[in-house]
Design a protein around this motif. Structure first.
Motif, PDB file in Angstrom:
ATOM      1  N   UNK A 173     -20.211  64.322  -9.229  1.00  0.00           N
ATOM      2  CA  UNK A 173     -20.808  64.334 -11.168  1.00  0.00           C
ATOM      3  C   UNK A 173     -21.220  65.863 -10.891  1.00  0.00           C
ATOM      4  N   UNK A 213     -20.825  69.939 -18.460  1.00  0.00           N
ATOM      5  CA  UNK A 213     -22.289  68.932 -18.236  1.00  0.00           C
ATOM      6  C   UNK A 213     -21.775  67.335 -17.997  1.00  0.00           C
ATOM      7  N   UNK A 236     -15.689  51.851 -14.130  1.00  0.00           N
ATOM      8  CA  UNK A 236     -16.310  53.256 -15.027  1.00  0.00           C
ATOM      9  C   UNK A 236     -17.466  53.505 -14.404  1.00  0.00           C
ATOM     10  N   UNK A 293     -18.675  57.823 -19.352  1.00  0.00           N
ATOM     11  CA  UNK A 293     -17.180  58.069 -20.918  1.00  0.00           C
ATOM     12  C   UNK A 293     -17.011  59.644 -20.184  1.00  0.00           C
ATOM     13  N   UNK A 313     -16.084  58.618 -26.917  1.00  0.00           N
ATOM     14  CA  UNK A 313     -15.703  57.514 -25.993  1.00  0.00           C
ATOM     15  C   UNK A 313     -16.773  56.990 -25.306  1.00  0.00           C
ATOM     16  N   UNK A 314     -18.145  57.915 -25.917  1.00  0.00           N
ATOM     17  CA  UNK A 314     -19.295  56.993 -25.616  1.00  0.00           C
ATOM     18  C   UNK A 314     -19.924  56.673 -26.425  1.00  0.00           C
ATOM     19  N   UNK A 335     -17.736  52.662 -25.235  1.00  0.00           N
ATOM     20  CA  UNK A 335     -18.269  52.469 -24.544  1.00  0.00           C
ATOM     21  C   UNK A 335     -20.111  52.065 -23.901  1.00  0.00           C
ATOM     22  N   UNK A 360     -24.877  52.941 -22.496  1.00  0.00           N
ATOM     23  CA  UNK A 360     -23.796  52.415 -21.978  1.00  0.00           C
ATOM     24  C   UNK A 360     -23.405  52.704 -20.324  1.00  0.00           C
ATOM     25  N   UNK A 361     -24.357  51.933 -19.746  1.00  0.00           N
ATOM     26  CA  UNK A 361     -24.232  51.517 -18.346  1.00  0.00           C
ATOM     27  C   UNK A 361     -23.322  50.305 -17.820  1.00  0.00           C
ATOM     28  N   UNK A 362     -22.840  49.653 -18.693  1.00  0.00           N
ATOM     29  CA  UNK A 362     -21.898  48.772 -19.079  1.00  0.00           C
ATOM     30  C   UNK A 362     -22.417  46.909 -18.476  1.00  0.00           C
ATOM     31  N   UNK A 392     -26.011  61.282 -18.389  1.00  0.00           N
ATOM     32  CA  UNK A 392     -25.483  61.752 -19.684  1.00  0.00           C
ATOM     33  C   UNK A 392     -25.698  59.961 -20.403  1.00  0.00           C
ATOM     34  N   UNK A 393     -26.919  59.640 -19.740  1.00  0.00           N
ATOM     35  CA  UNK A 393     -27.567  58.878 -20.699  1.00  0.00           C
ATOM     36  C   UNK A 393     -29.214  59.142 -21.290  1.00  0.00           C
TER      37      UNK A 393
END
Lengths: 221, 545
Positions: A101, A110, A189, A192, B60-61, B64, B129-131, B144-145
Motif C-alpha cells: 500500500x 496515497x 478486499x 476501496x 467506492x468507499x 464498501x 469500511x473494513x467489512x 484509508x479509514x
C-alpha cells in the motif's frame, strides 16, 4: 488432466440438478402433506438410520472424490517434496511478488495498493513466462494488509487463488497444462483502493503445451 | 375512509395494546425493530445490486461502507432482535414459568437496536469500511479509514454484544431459576437435559437394554436447542468483544497521537481466533437455533411429539462439538494454515454439518408427515420454504469446504450467495416468518390478519426473489465473479441484472408484509406496543376470563 474451467462446468451442472431435485422434493412433500385424502404415515427408525448413513457417506466421499480427481489438492500436500526434488529450480520456477500500500500521504496515489512483479523475471512483453507442465510457485509477501492473489483467464473465470496475509507464508504451487495468457488480481478486499485496482492484465503467459486454453488466449482463440 | 380507518385502528379493531402483558409487549418491541432493520438490510442489499448493474452509482468507499454495515444490520439488527425476542417469550412459555427478568429483556432489545444504529452511522457518516471479517490490520488501517468512524462503529458493536450477553444471562437464568411458590428445581437434571445429554443417555440405556434414563426430560427439545445455541452465542460475543477491544486500543492510540505498530498482532493467528468466534454464529447459533425452531413449529403445527426425540437431543449435543471445530474451512485458501487443520477441521468435521442439519431436516419433515393431512397455512408453507433454503445452502458450504473446490470458489460469489444468502434469505428468514405467523395469535391476542392475499404475495415474492438471487449470483461465481468487488466493464452483466430483479422482488415483498402487518394491528396498535403495559403481571399472556 482437469483444470478449473472443467471442474466449475461440472459443478454448475451438478448443483443445478441438485437444486431442481430439492425444489421437486419440497413441492412433492407440500402436495402430499396437505392432501385432504392423505393419511398419517409413520416412518420406521431404520429408514432414518439409512438416511444418516447416506449423509455421512456423501459428506466424506465428496472429499475423497475431489482428492483423486482435482490435481491441485495433491500438489498442495506434496509441495515440500516437489520443492526438494533436484529438478525443481527455484531461480526459474519461483516468482517473488510483493503486495503493498502507498503510505506516502503527500503522494497523489496515497492509499493505493498494488502488486509488484519481479522485474528481472519478466519477458520482453512484460509477462511472467511459464513453461508448460512445470511446477511453479507464486510467493507473495504482503508488507501491510491482508490481500488475495488470483490468476484469471481472459474471460474472467478463475484459474486459482490464495489469501495473502502479512507476516505469513503465502506461496502457491501450480502446474499449467494449457497455453494461455492470464491476469493477476487481488481476490480479497483490502479497502476501496485495493481489490479490483490490484489487477495486472496479461501478467502471466504459459507456453509449450500441446493444447491452448480456449478461454484465455489473447485475441480470443 | 375505511382504508384510513384500518390504517389507524387496524383490522376489526386491530391490536388492543391495553390488553397486552409486559411479556407480550417486550417480545413485540424486539420483533418490530427486527422486521424494520430487516427492511433496511434488504434496501442496502438492493443498493449494492443496483450498483452492480450501474457501477458508479456510489463512490467506492461509500459502496464498501454499505457492504460493511449490511450484515451488521441484517444479522444483529434484524435476526438477533427477532430471534432473541421470540426466544425471550418461548423459553418461559415452554418451561411454563415466568421470564427471569422483563427489565433485562427490555434493556436487551434497546441495546441491540441502539448498537446497530450506531454501527450503521459509523459506516454512513464516516465510510468506515473494513467489512464484517475485519481482516487484520484493515480495521486499524488509518491510511484509508477515519479513526472516529472506527470508534463509532466498534462502540456500536460493543453495545450490541452487551445486549447479547444480557439476553444470554436472562435465558440461562430463566432455565435454571426456581420461581416463587414453586418447590426447588434440582440443577443436575436441568443441566443434563439442557445440554441434550439425557437424550444421549437414553440411547445408551436403550442399547444396553435398560429403562430410559429420563422418561420425561426436564427441558423440552426446543429449549435444548435454544440453550445449546446460546452457548455458541456467548462464545461468539466474547470473541467479537475481544477483537473489538483490540481494535479500540489501536483507535485510541491513533487518536491520542501514540499510534501503535499493528504487526505486533499476527494476522493469521487473529484470523483463526476471529473465525472461530464468527463461525459460531453461522455453524453453531444459526443451525442450532433454526433446528430448535423447526422442532417447535413441527410440534405446534401437528400437535404431536417429535419423531426420534432422543436422536434429535443427541444431535444437538453433537453439534456442540462440531460447531466448535469447523472454523478452518474459512482458511482453506491460507497457505500458512497447517494442512492437517485444513483436512480435519476444514473438511472432515465440517462435513458433519451435513449430518447434523440433515437430521434436523429429516426429523421435522417426518414429524409433519406423521400428522397429514395438514392445512397449508402460512406457518407450514414458510416452514417448508425455510427447510428448502437450508437444503440448498448447506451442501453448497460443504462443497466450498473442500480443499480442491475452495481453491477456485473462495471469495467468489458462490459462498456469499449460493451458501450465505440462500441460508439467510430462504432458510433462516422463511423460518423466522413461519415463527412470526405461529406466534402472531399468541402475542397479539388473536388479531386478524388484514389480507391473506398479501401474505401469499409476500411468500411467493420473497421465495422466488431469494431463490433467484442466490442462483443467478451463484452462476456468476462459477464464471469467476468475486465477492467484495465492483465490476465496472460490464462483466457478468446478465447475472447482475437478473440478480437485481430478484433482489427487487425481496424488497417489494418485505414492503407488502409490512403493509399487511400495519393494516392488521393499526398504527395505534404499533405505537401502543412501545407504551408501558397496563397489566401488572409476570404471566406471559393475559389470564383467560
Amino acid at each position: 488432466m482437469e483444470d478449473s474451467a472443467g471442474v466449475l462446468a461440472l459443478l454448475k451442472i451438478v448443483y443445478t440438478i441438485y437444486v431442481f431435485a430439492v425444489l421437486s422434493l419440497i413441492y412433492w412433500f407440500a402436495k402430499g402433506v396437505s392432501n385432504p385424502k392423505g393419511k398419517p404415515r409413520i416412518v420406521k427408525p431404520g429408514t432414518f438410520y439409512i438416511y444418516v448413513g447416506l449423509l455421512i457417506f456423501v459428506g466424506v466421499s465428496i472429499h475423497i472424490f475431489t482428492f483423486n480427481k482435482i490435481p491441485w489438492v495433491e500438489t498442495d500436500f506434496k509441495r515440500h517434496t516437489i520443492e526438494k526434488d533436484p529438478s525443481f529450480d527455484k531461480s526459474k520456477q519461483m516468482y517473488n511478488i510483493i503486495a503493498r500500500q502507498n503510505k506516502d500521504r503527500n503522494s497523489p496515489n496515497h492509499g493505493e495498493q498494488k502488486f509488484i512483479l519481479p522485474k528481472d523475471r519478466l519477458n520482453a512483453d512484460g509477462m511472467l513466462e511459464i513453461e508448460c507442465g512445470k511446477y511453479v510457485v507464486f510467493d507473495v509477501v504482503s508488507e501491510d494488509l491482508t490481500y488475495g492473489f488470483g490468476l484469471f483467464r481472459q474471460d474472467g473465470s478463475m484459474v486459482t487463488q490464495m489469501q495473502v496475509n502479512p507476516g505469513s507464508r503465502n506461496d502457491l504451487m501450480w502446474q499449467f497444462h494449457k497455453n494461455g495468457v492470464y491476469h493477476i488480481r487481488s481476490t480479497e478486499y483490502s479497502g476501496a483502493k485495493g481489490g479490483r485496482h490490484m489487477t495486472i492484465k496479461n501478467a502471466v503467459v504459459v507456453k509449450g503445451c500441446d493444447v491452448d486454453d480456449s478461454r484465455s488466449m489473447l485475441g480470443g482463440n | 375512509m375505511s382504508f384510513i380507518n384500518t390504517l389507524i385502528n387496524g383490522t376489526e379493531g386491530g391490536l388492543k395494546t391495553d390488553g397486552l402483558t409486559p411479556m407480550q409487549k417486550v417480545t413485540l418491541r424486539a420483533v418490530v425493530f427486527g422486521v424494520l432493520y430487516y427492511g433496511l438490510a434488504v434496501l442496502e442489499g438492493q443498493l449494492m445490486r443496483a450498483n452492480s448493474v450501474a457501477p458508479g452509482l456510489f463512490e467506492e468507499n461509500h459502496y464498501f461502507s454499505i457492504m460493511t454495515v449490511h450484515p451488521i444490520v441484517g444479522i444483529f439488527g434484524s435476526t438477533y432482535l427477532i430471534v432473541f425476542g421470540a426466544f425471550t417469550f418461548l423459553v418461559p412459555y415452554l418451561m411454563k414459568k415466568p421470564l427471569y427478568s422483563i427489565k433485562i429483556a427490555n434493556i436487551t432489545w434497546m441495546s441491540i437496536a441502539t448498537g446497530t444504529l450506531m454501527s450503521w452511522l459509523g459506516g454512513a457518516i464516516y465510510h468506515y469500511a473494513p467489512l464484517y471479517t475485519l481482516y487484520w490490520p484493515l480495521p486499524v488501517d488509518f491510511e484509508q479509514f477515519n479513526p472516529i468512524g472506527g470508534l463509532v462503529f466498534v462502540l456500536g458493536i460493543a453495545i450490541i454484544m452487551i445486549g447479547t450477553l444480557l439476553f444470554i444471562y436472562n435465558t440461562f437464568a430463566t432455565v435454571f431459576y426456581t420461581e416463587e411458590g414453586h418447590e426447588k428445581r434440582p440443577l443436575k437434571p436441568l443441566i443434563l437435559s439442557a445440554l441434550g445429554i439425557d437424550g444421549m443417555l437414553n440411547i445408551w440405556y436403550k442399547i444396553t437394554g435398560r429403562e430410559p434414563y429420563a422418561k420425561e426430560p426436564a427441558v423440552s427439545l426446543p429449549v435444548v436447542a435454544i440453550f445449546r445455541g446460546t452457548i455458541d452465542t456467548f462464545l461468539d460475543a466474547m470473541v467479537i468483544l475481544t477483537c473489538g477491544i483490540l481494535i479500540l486500543v489501536y483507535i485510541v492510540g491513533d487518536l491520542s497521537g501514540a499510534a501503535m505498530d499493528y504487526t505486533s498482532v499476527n494476522a493469521l493467528l487473529y484470523k483463526n481466533f476471529f473465525w472461530w468466534g464468527l463461525d459460531l454464529i453461522a455453524d453453531g447459533l444459526v443451525l442450532i437455533y433454526v433446528a430448535g425452531t423447526w422442532y417447535l413449529l413441527a410440534m405446534m403445527i401437528t400437535g404431536k411429539k417429535l419423531f426420534m426425540q432422543n436422536i434429535a437431543r443427541a444431535a444437538l449435543l453433537l453439534e456442540l462439538i462440531v460447531s466448535w471445530m469447523v472454523w478452518s474451512h474459512h482458511l482453506l485458501g491460507d497457505q500458512g494454515q497447517p494442512n492437517i487443520m485444513k483436512l480435519l477441521s476444514g473438511e472432515m468435521v465440517t462435513a458433519f454439518e451435513l449430518v447434523t442439519q440433515g437430521i434436523a431436516v429429516f426429523i421435522t419433515l417426518v414429524t409433519l408427515w406423521s400428522a397429514k393431512p395438514l392445512k397449508m397455512d402460512n406457518r407450514l408453507k414458510f416452514l417448508l420454504a425455510g427447510i428448502m433454503g437450508f437444503m440448498i445452502a448447506i451442501p453448497a458450504a460443504i462443497l466450498q469446504a473442500d480443499m480442491g473446490l475452495n481453491r477456485i470458489l473462495h471469495n467468489t460469489q458462490w459462498i456469499i450467495f449460493t451458501h450465505v444468502h440462500a441460508a439467510i434469505l430462504i432458510g433462516l428468514t422463511m423460518t423466522l416468518y413461519a415463527a412470526i405467523y405461529t406466534l402472531w395469535p399468541i402475542l397479539t391476542n388473536d388479531v386478524k390478519l388484514y389480507s391473506q392475499k398479501l401474505a401469499d404475495i409476500h411468500f411467493w415474492g420473497h421465495l422466488l426473489g431469494a431463490l433467484g438471487m442466490s442462483c443467478f449470483m451463484g452462476l456468476a461465481a462459477m464464471d469467476g465473479a468475486l465477492r467484495r468487488t465492483i465490476y465496472v466493464d460490464g462483466e457478468y452483466n446478465l447475472y447482475m441484472i437478473l440478480g437485481a430483479i430478484a433482489g427487487t422482488m425481496i424488497l417489494v415483498s418485505w414492503a407488502v408484509f409490512l403493509v399487511n402487518v400495519v393494516l392488521s394491528i393499526g398504527i395505534k396498535g404499533l405505537i401502543g406496543i412501545y407504551t408501558p403495559s397496563k397489566i401488572d403481571t409476570k404471566d406471559l399472556v393475559p389470564a383467560s376470563e
